[in-house]
Design a protein around this motif. Structure first.
Motif, PDB file in Angstrom:
ATOM      1  N   ARG A  91       6.270  -3.637  -7.080  1.00  0.00           N
ATOM      2  CA  ARG A  91       6.372  -2.803  -5.626  1.00  0.00           C
ATOM      3  C   ARG A  91       7.137  -3.470  -4.932  1.00  0.00           C
ATOM      4  O   ARG A  91       7.211  -3.086  -3.778  1.00  0.00           O
ATOM      5  N   HIS A  92       7.960  -4.663  -5.270  1.00  0.00           N
ATOM      6  CA  HIS A  92       8.933  -5.038  -4.292  1.00  0.00           C
ATOM      7  C   HIS A  92       8.119  -5.433  -2.922  1.00  0.00           C
ATOM      8  O   HIS A  92       8.617  -5.247  -1.911  1.00  0.00           O
ATOM      9  N   ILE A  93       7.190  -6.257  -3.079  1.00  0.00           N
ATOM     10  CA  ILE A  93       6.287  -6.461  -1.990  1.00  0.00           C
ATOM     11  C   ILE A  93       7.119  -7.841  -1.055  1.00  0.00           C
ATOM     12  O   ILE A  93       7.524  -8.704  -2.045  1.00  0.00           O
ATOM     13  N   ASP A  94       7.295  -7.884   0.072  1.00  0.00           N
ATOM     14  CA  ASP A  94       7.859  -8.655   1.013  1.00  0.00           C
ATOM     15  C   ASP A  94       6.772  -9.724   0.994  1.00  0.00           C
ATOM     16  O   ASP A  94       5.643  -9.520   1.053  1.00  0.00           O
ATOM     17  N   PRO A  95       7.246 -11.083   0.618  1.00  0.00           N
ATOM     18  CA  PRO A  95       6.376 -12.223   0.801  1.00  0.00           C
ATOM     19  C   PRO A  95       5.336 -12.367   2.057  1.00  0.00           C
ATOM     20  O   PRO A  95       4.329 -12.646   1.903  1.00  0.00           O
ATOM     21  N   LEU A  96       6.006 -12.057   3.170  1.00  0.00           N
ATOM     22  CA  LEU A  96       5.329 -11.947   4.251  1.00  0.00           C
ATOM     23  C   LEU A  96       4.110 -10.978   4.538  1.00  0.00           C
ATOM     24  O   LEU A  96       3.207 -10.997   5.166  1.00  0.00           O
ATOM     25  N   GLN A  97       4.243  -9.997   3.785  1.00  0.00           N
ATOM     26  CA  GLN A  97       3.246  -8.983   3.884  1.00  0.00           C
ATOM     27  C   GLN A  97       2.429  -9.143   2.285  1.00  0.00           C
ATOM     28  O   GLN A  97       1.250  -8.239   2.346  1.00  0.00           O
ATOM     29  N   LEU A  98       2.584  -9.863   1.387  1.00  0.00           N
ATOM     30  CA  LEU A  98       1.773 -10.084   0.166  1.00  0.00           C
ATOM     31  C   LEU A  98       0.388 -10.176   0.399  1.00  0.00           C
ATOM     32  O   LEU A  98      -0.429  -9.919  -0.305  1.00  0.00           O
ATOM     33  N   GLN A  99      -0.097 -11.292   1.253  1.00  0.00           N
ATOM     34  CA  GLN A  99      -1.356 -11.675   1.385  1.00  0.00           C
ATOM     35  C   GLN A  99      -2.109 -10.456   1.808  1.00  0.00           C
ATOM     36  O   GLN A  99      -3.547 -10.206   1.582  1.00  0.00           O
ATOM     37  N   GLY A 100      -1.693  -9.746   2.714  1.00  0.00           N
ATOM     38  CA  GLY A 100      -2.400  -8.473   3.434  1.00  0.00           C
ATOM     39  C   GLY A 100      -2.410  -7.515   2.074  1.00  0.00           C
ATOM     40  O   GLY A 100      -3.631  -6.977   2.208  1.00  0.00           O
ATOM     41  N   VAL A 101      -1.541  -7.153   1.307  1.00  0.00           N
ATOM     42  CA  VAL A 101      -1.707  -6.234   0.373  1.00  0.00           C
ATOM     43  C   VAL A 101      -2.657  -6.705  -0.531  1.00  0.00           C
ATOM     44  O   VAL A 101      -3.419  -5.817  -0.952  1.00  0.00           O
ATOM     45  N   LEU A 102      -2.742  -7.868  -1.001  1.00  0.00           N
ATOM     46  CA  LEU A 102      -3.664  -8.313  -1.841  1.00  0.00           C
ATOM     47  C   LEU A 102      -5.099  -8.474  -1.349  1.00  0.00           C
ATOM     48  O   LEU A 102      -5.967  -8.034  -2.007  1.00  0.00           O
ATOM     49  N   ASP A 103      -5.183  -8.753   0.034  1.00  0.00           N
ATOM     50  CA  ASP A 103      -6.391  -8.599   0.567  1.00  0.00           C
ATOM     51  C   ASP A 103      -7.115  -7.264   0.661  1.00  0.00           C
ATOM     52  O   ASP A 103      -8.269  -7.222   0.520  1.00  0.00           O
ATOM     53  N   THR A 104      -6.311  -6.262   0.753  1.00  0.00           N
ATOM     54  CA  THR A 104      -6.946  -4.963   0.867  1.00  0.00           C
ATOM     55  C   THR A 104      -6.957  -4.204  -0.452  1.00  0.00           C
ATOM     56  O   THR A 104      -7.830  -3.347  -0.636  1.00  0.00           O
ATOM     57  N   GLU A 105      -5.931  -4.519  -1.513  1.00  0.00           N
ATOM     58  CA  GLU A 105      -5.665  -3.709  -2.499  1.00  0.00           C
ATOM     59  C   GLU A 105      -6.205  -4.560  -3.745  1.00  0.00           C
ATOM     60  O   GLU A 105      -6.598  -3.725  -4.889  1.00  0.00           O
ATOM     61  N   HIS A 106      -5.905  -5.756  -3.837  1.00  0.00           N
ATOM     62  CA  HIS A 106      -6.242  -6.535  -4.921  1.00  0.00           C
ATOM     63  C   HIS A 106      -6.860  -7.867  -4.832  1.00  0.00           C
ATOM     64  O   HIS A 106      -6.382  -8.847  -4.802  1.00  0.00           O
ATOM     65  N   ALA A 107      -8.320  -7.496  -4.443  1.00  0.00           N
ATOM     66  CA  ALA A 107      -9.232  -8.884  -4.036  1.00  0.00           C
ATOM     67  C   ALA A 107      -9.144  -9.673  -5.283  1.00  0.00           C
ATOM     68  O   ALA A 107      -9.343 -11.039  -4.914  1.00  0.00           O
ATOM     69  N   ALA A 108      -9.071  -9.532  -6.337  1.00  0.00           N
ATOM     70  CA  ALA A 108      -9.250 -10.668  -7.390  1.00  0.00           C
ATOM     71  C   ALA A 108      -7.926 -11.442  -7.404  1.00  0.00           C
ATOM     72  O   ALA A 108      -8.271 -12.600  -7.763  1.00  0.00           O
TER      73      ALA A 108
END
Length: 175
Positions: free
Chosen positions: A99-116
């Motif tokens: 998904r070419h996730i920006d490292p600054l946005q990574l935690q937000g993406v994980l918190d909302t979409e990939h809790a594991a």
């Protein structure tokens, strides 16, 4: 007397579909994107799982090169503390690459979409920056003077618990 001025000031200098301009912009964008790829990806890794951990660590801590020996110690300690750590590292690196996730946005993406996978970046960054794996009575110190919190400020600050003089120099009272 001939001039090279445009016919009118309102006339644009180049067509918006100028192929040379597009090639230049694509080349600049490609060069910029290539500069964002961490150099740790090019470092040799003795084990595939360790290579994924090193690449993920380079992305998370924002360093182009990481100490290979320390990466091995941290990886082994994290894998011993968390049974799913190796597969979680592979999954998170695959997600970032996909998904070419920006490292600054990574935690937000994980918190909302990939809790594991959400705790994983915090564990890795904490291990690299503090040199500590785990917390509380189960905490294990893996690195101290080579932890990134000490390395980043090493040009100005020294950890206060080291004797930097010759053997026994610490026994004398400071002047």
């Amino acid at each position: 007397m001939a001039t090279n001025l445009p016919e009118s000031i309102d006339t644009p200098c180049g067509s918006p579909t100028d192929p040379a301009r597009r090639r230049l912009l694509v080349g600049l964008l490609t060069a910029y994107t290539a500069s964002l790829i961490p150099w740790a990806l090019a470092q040799p890794a003795p084990r595939a799982d360790l290579g994924a951990f090193t690449a993920l660590s380079a992305i998370l801590v924002g360093r182009q090169a990481l100490d290979a020996a320390q990466a091995t110690r941290l990886y082994d300690a994290l894998a011993a503390a968390h049974s799913t750590f190796p597969t979680d590292v592979q999954a998170l690196l695959a997600l970032i690459n996909e998904r070419h996730i920006d490292p600054l946005q990574l935690q937000g993406v994980l918190d909302t979409e990939h809790a594991a996978l959400a705790p994983l970046p915090r564990q890795i960054v904490s291990a690299w920056c503090l040199g500590v794996i785990g917390s509380g009575e189960g905490a294990r110190c893996v690195a101290y003077e080579t932890a990134l919190n000490a390395v980043i400020v090493a040009d100005v600050l020294k950890p206060p618990t080291y004797a930097y003089g010759s053997y026994g120099s610490w026994t004398g009272k400071p002047v």
